[in-house]
Scaffold this motif. Structure first.
Motif, mmCIF file in Angstrom:
data_model
loop_
_atom_site.group_PDB
_atom_site.id
_atom_site.type_symbol
_atom_site.label_atom_id
_atom_site.label_comp_id
_atom_site.label_asym_id
_atom_site.label_seq_id
_atom_site.Cartn_x
_atom_site.Cartn_y
_atom_site.Cartn_z
ATOM 1 N N VAL A 332 0.639 -1.178 -0.128
ATOM 2 C CA VAL A 332 0.009 0.015 -0.142
ATOM 3 C C VAL A 332 0.825 1.400 0.073
ATOM 4 N N GLY A 335 2.632 1.496 -3.327
ATOM 5 C CA GLY A 335 1.600 2.074 -4.341
ATOM 6 C C GLY A 335 1.252 3.597 -4.247
ATOM 7 N N ALA A 336 1.110 3.963 -3.107
ATOM 8 C CA ALA A 336 0.593 5.061 -2.754
ATOM 9 C C ALA A 336 1.844 6.195 -3.105
ATOM 10 N N PHE A 339 1.622 6.361 -6.994
ATOM 11 C CA PHE A 339 0.688 7.340 -7.493
ATOM 12 C C PHE A 339 1.107 8.834 -7.192
ATOM 13 N N TYR A 343 1.920 9.303 -11.213
ATOM 14 C CA TYR A 343 0.796 9.443 -11.830
ATOM 15 C C TYR A 343 0.097 10.627 -11.531
ATOM 16 N N LEU A 357 -3.381 15.104 -0.233
ATOM 17 C CA LEU A 357 -2.779 13.863 0.372
ATOM 18 C C LEU A 357 -1.386 13.801 0.766
ATOM 19 N N ASN A 360 -1.511 15.561 4.111
ATOM 20 C CA ASN A 360 -1.907 14.653 5.017
ATOM 21 C C ASN A 360 -1.085 13.815 5.574
ATOM 22 N N LEU A 364 0.119 12.779 9.275
ATOM 23 C CA LEU A 364 -0.075 11.399 9.883
ATOM 24 C C LEU A 364 1.299 11.289 10.585
ATOM 25 N N TYR B 21 -4.342 -0.023 -13.450
ATOM 26 C CA TYR B 21 -3.312 0.440 -12.542
ATOM 27 C C TYR B 21 -3.266 1.667 -11.678
ATOM 28 N N ALA B 22 -3.595 2.613 -12.710
ATOM 29 C CA ALA B 22 -3.907 3.870 -12.133
ATOM 30 C C ALA B 22 -4.671 3.958 -10.763
ATOM 31 N N LEU B 25 -3.506 2.331 -7.854
ATOM 32 C CA LEU B 25 -2.404 2.926 -7.027
ATOM 33 C C LEU B 25 -3.095 4.425 -6.462
ATOM 34 N N GLY B 26 -4.052 4.860 -7.045
ATOM 35 C CA GLY B 26 -4.651 6.008 -6.288
ATOM 36 C C GLY B 26 -5.448 5.506 -5.470
ATOM 37 N N CYS B 28 -4.469 3.154 -3.216
ATOM 38 C CA CYS B 28 -3.501 3.236 -2.286
ATOM 39 C C CYS B 28 -3.278 4.592 -1.595
ATOM 40 N N ALA B 29 -3.011 5.502 -2.312
ATOM 41 C CA ALA B 29 -2.824 6.936 -1.932
ATOM 42 C C ALA B 29 -4.083 7.244 -1.088
ATOM 43 N N PHE B 30 -5.318 6.895 -1.621
ATOM 44 C CA PHE B 30 -6.692 7.564 -1.035
ATOM 45 C C PHE B 30 -6.571 6.941 0.303
ATOM 46 N N LEU B 31 -6.277 5.627 0.538
ATOM 47 C CA LEU B 31 -6.384 5.157 2.129
ATOM 48 C C LEU B 31 -5.806 6.004 3.197
ATOM 49 N N THR B 32 -4.674 6.795 2.583
ATOM 50 C CA THR B 32 -3.937 7.523 3.692
ATOM 51 C C THR B 32 -5.184 8.574 4.320
ATOM 52 N N LEU B 33 -5.853 9.019 3.356
ATOM 53 C CA LEU B 33 -6.950 10.063 3.681
ATOM 54 C C LEU B 33 -7.967 9.463 4.820
ATOM 55 N N VAL B 35 -7.435 6.974 6.789
ATOM 56 C CA VAL B 35 -6.566 6.809 7.736
ATOM 57 C C VAL B 35 -7.104 7.960 8.853
#
Lengths: 537, 333
Positions: A332, A335-336, A339, A343, A357, A360, A364, B21-22, B25-26, B28-33, B35
């Motif tokens: 994860v 991947g983040a 991105f 990306y 993000l 953020n 965190l 894939y985009a 991956l997006g 994964c990044a969004f998961l942090t928000l 959290v």
């Protein structure tokens, strides 16, 4: 003219005054820097002295230690320092030996705690389907969808494996342990070492390396049966540690001949230690009165008898929690980072989201770890209604805690890959994902690994979140699954520091703290060597 | 022309694969928000429940914290002052030392010395806090206690019109705020030094050379040119380190004790030599007590009330650090 100016300047009293101030300032800076170093030294010295008890050893023992370990190693280090190639191979050799041994032992301990049969089912189910897809791709000449198909096959296989692990595991449990380790360790090790050998040498060397791993495992099993011992641990060690070490040695002898003397470092170290122990036993010398004994490492805790107290369940618990945490947080986090770095556009709604993000994530990283504990408590106890202190809850909580660290270090590693690499790949017609997978990620991998290992070093010492989610402070058996209760090393220190028997405070707890410090130093050391090596290249 | 553009266009599956894939991956990044949202929600819901039973005014102005014994009282001020005492003392240790380390590493140390010192100092921040707590309790407290108690008469008795005054430091208790604060301070030195050093070493050499050209000594260059130019980074490192000290849990739980109290005035030193309790330690104590509180006693919820106080304080400090770093940064071309 020059002497005149100089004498005029030295005669200037204000200059002399300023020079004195400068000297004083520098001395102050050095003093301040030493505060930190001295504090660290005092911490290690006091805890180490209580844990190892070096004053109990007689002088003759120290003579033996100096003769067998200190003198050869010092001479070797002085020699290696003058030759950068040797020093570099030496550092890498230590990392390969210590790292592969530590990883292999951790794998063995986790597998034994979780039942080898279960692990075997999950590993085979996760690795076999993508391997079949890969082989089909090779046989038919490949297509666009191989990549996604392998991903899907892995995920489906993993889910199937977890589902089948219960019923199939029971059936397979009748098999000897070593048989189960063959598909888990030996076959993947042979395939991986073969693949690396193909890259470093040629196809023939690849097959030889793979066959060598299989052959060595076979010989080990035969030898173990001849000696009448259980071959389980030996099979794991041969595949997991013997393979990589052998490959590294062969690679050094062929590709880095000028540094081959560096391979001697670990041998001298291990030989010196073994020599000291051998002489101690043979002559009957009194060694240090250490608390760092096999009992401590291999038995379970005792609250009444410090000599019988051990930390094996906590050690295994820590390893299991960290392993599961890595599996959850590493993909994860990377991947983040991919991105955000590769990306996300810099403008538009997604660009705004990406910068939100970013802020953020840095916030965190600054949230106190105890607050993550409250999050874990609320989510796993109140939302999911799970009992306190499960492995999965501990691993997920710590995973969220280290996620920002992994992301930030992966972002830095990705950012340090020059843009020319990407443009070159785009120019050849590669898509964005192809560029990331084949060009950017391999280049950034050492940096990502360094950051991840440092994050693991931080996670293994974290106590507050585990206390908050109610992980047991003392456990008498290692966890036997993801949904089992576990304890962890730091919690045992927290619990035992209050024991009324003084031998706990200044003996067993000191030794436990030393084990924890050792694990932390091991991870930091590996990360530092990796970083130095890849920064130089 | 049309054939050319078609040959350059990607086939359907490739585009679909790229999108897939985009998206992954997006996510994964969004998961942090998620959290962050999860943290806020999981703190807020029980905390709101707590505040329906204990008024926020009573919580924030109450001078007594005793959730476990007798009639439970939830006043957070003793815990806040406990945290404040530990933070101030640790900042007094870490901020000057950390800055000095940063100046030394960046301006004075030779590259070889630097390459050894930096990883060594980073280990200071990597030592598990539970080990630090154990170290503070078992080793540091007895060492600090060696010269104590001291009583130095400053104004001897018997002088007309002036009250006698003796500088007194009593012996340290088994649990005391002093050793915990000292160790917290040492732990956060690397935070100050590494971020400050980044800021100091990013000051361009042209500034240093110009100052040398005007006849400055190295001391002048360091203190009057380099440090002022790196102020934003240094301040931001200070704020981050203080925020870390506020959130530190295990050291203060183990070594500073579990007895919350309002600060002793005018006996200021007693605040250091005696046990105290911080916000973080109070949470650990409640969760460790394995009581959930009966009807009308929001014990479990009180942890989340402290937690959200802590979260807001550290969040504000981290945002301030980020703002200072961004807005007061001097940009050199």
């Amino acid at each position: 003219m020059a002497p005149d100016v100089e004498s005029a300047l030295t005669a200037d009293r204000s200059l002399r005054w300023r020079r004195a101030v400068g000297r004083l300032f520098e001395a102050g800076l050095i003093g301040a820097t030493l505060v930190g170093v001295v504090a660290l030294g005092v911490l290690f010295a006091l805890i180490g002295t209580d844990a190892i008890g070096p004053f109990a050893a007689e002088p003759a023992w120290y003579l033996v230690l100096v003769a067998t370990l200190v003198v050869p190693l010092t001479a070797y280090t002085l020699y290696a320092r003058r030759h950068p190639a040797i020093a570099r191979v030496n550092a890498l050799a230590f990392v390969v030996v210590v790292g592969s041994l530590a990883a292999t032992l951790a794998l063995y301990v986790v597998a034994m705690a979780f039942e080898p049969a279960t692990i075997a089912v999950v590993v085979v189910a996760t690795t076999l389907p993508p391997a079949v897809v890969f082989a089909y791709d090779r046989a038919t000449g490949g297509g666009q969808l191989t990549g996604p198909a392998m991903t899907v096959a892995t995920v489906v296989g993993a889910i199937l494996g977890l589902a089948l692990a219960g019923p199939l595991g029971e059936t397979l449990a009748v098999l000897a342990t070593w048989v189960l380790f063959v598909p888990v360790v030996t076959v993947p090790a042979a395939a991986g070492i073969g693949a690396v050998a193909v890259r470093r040498f040629d196809r023939r060397a690849g097959s030889i390396a793979a066959v060598a791993v299989l052959g060595a495992t076979g010989l080990t099993v035969g030898a173990a049966f001849a000696l009448g011992v259980d071959p389980g641990l030996a099979v794991v060690l041969v595949g997991g540690a013997g393979g990589p070490i052998g490959l590294f040695a062969a690679d050094t002898l062929v590709h880095r001949r000028e540094g081959r003397v560096g391979l001697l470092g670990p041998i001298l170290f291990a030989g010196g230690l073994a020599g000291t122990v051998f002489v101690e036993r043979a002559v009957g010398l009194t060694g240090p009165d250490t608390w760092l004994t096999p009992t401590l490492l291999l038995e379970s805790w005792s609250t009444t008898s410090p000599e019988q107290a051990g930390i094996y369940p906590q050690l295994v618990g820590s390893i299991v929690i960290i392993a599961v945490m890595t599996v959850l947080a590493f993909p994860v986090g990377v991947g983040a980072a991919i991105f955000l770095e590769e990306y996300a556009p810099s403008a538009g709604p997604i660009g705004v989201l990406a910068s939100v993000l970013d802020v953020n994530i840095s916030n965190l990283a600054g949230v106190p770890s105890v607050v993550y504990g409250l999050l874990g408590l609320a989510v796993f106890r109140n939302v999911f209604g799970l009992p306190n202190g499960l492995v999965i809850a501990a691993a997920a909580t710590l995973g969220l805690l280290v996620l920002p660290i992994v992301i930030v270090s992966a972002q830095e590693a990705l950012r340090s890959v020059p843009d020319e690499f990407r443009q070159g790949a785009f120019g050849l017609g590669a898509s964005r994902w192809q560029t990331v997978r084949n060009v950017v990620l391999p280049e950034a991998l050492p940096g990502i690994l360094t950051g991840t290992i440092l994050a693991l070093g931080r996670a293994i010492g974290e106590t507050a979140p585990l206390v908050m989610i109610g992980v047991a402070t003392t456990a008498y058996t290692p966890p036997s699954g993801l949904f089992d209760q576990a304890s962890a090393l730091p919690l045992q220190i927290f619990a035992a520091k209050a024991n009324a028997i003084p031998a706990y405070r200044t003996g067993v707890v000191a030794a436990t703290a030393l084990v924890l410090l050792g694990l932390m130093l091991l991870m930091n050391g590996i990360a530092i060597v990796l970083r130095n090596r890849y920064q130089r290249d | 022309m049309s054939t050319d553009s078609r040959s350059l266009r990607r086939s359907g599956p490739v585009v679909a694969k790229e999108r897939f894939y985009a998206l992954v991956l997006g996510a994964c990044a969004f998961l942090t928000l998620l959290v962050t949202v999860g943290i806020v929600l999981s703190l807020l819901v029980p905390a709101l429940e707590f505040f329906t039973q204990v008024s926020p005014v009573a919580f924030l102005t109450g001078t007594e914290w005793s959730p476990l014994v007798g009639d439970p009282v939830f006043g957070v001020l003793p815990l806040l002052t406990g945290t404040l005492i530990v933070t101030v003392v640790s900042a007094m240790i870490a901020l000057p030392i950390g800055l000095a380390v940063a100046i030394y590493l960046s301006e004075y140390a030779r590259p070889r010395v630097r390459s050894y010192l930096k990883p060594t100092l980073e280990i200071l921040a990597a030592v598990p806090t539970v080990v630090y707590g154990y170290f503070a309790l078992v080793y540091v407290t007895p060492i600090l206690d060696v010269p104590l108690p001291v009583a130095i008469p400053i104004v001897p008795a018997g002088i007309e019109g002036v009250p006698a005054f003796t500088f007194e430091v009593p012996s340290l208790g088994t649990f005391n705020a002093l050793s915990a604060s000292v160790i917290v301070g040492i732990m956060i030195i690397p935070m100050v030094s590494s971020i400050s050093e980044d800021a100091i070493s990013s000051v361009p050499d042209s500034l240093r050379e110009a100052a040398y050209g005007l006849g400055s000594t190295k001391f002048d260059v360091s203190t009057k040119v380099v440090v002022p130019a790196a102020t934003s980074g240094i301040v931001s490192s200070y704020v981050l380190a203080i925020s870390r000290a506020i959130g530190e849990t295990m050291i203060v739980t183990i070594a500073a004790g579990l007895s919350p109290h309002m600060p002793y005035v005018p006996d200021v030193l007693r605040n250091l030599t005696e046990a105290t309790q911080t916000m973080t330690a109070a949470m650990v104590q409640i969760v460790g007590s394995e009581q959930t509180g009966g009807a009308g006693v929001p014990l479990y919820e009180s942890m989340f009330a402290i937690g959200i106080t802590l979260f807001v304080v550290t969040l504000v400090m981290n945002l301030v650090a980020e703002l200072v770093r961004r807005h007061f940064r001097e940009v050199y071309d």
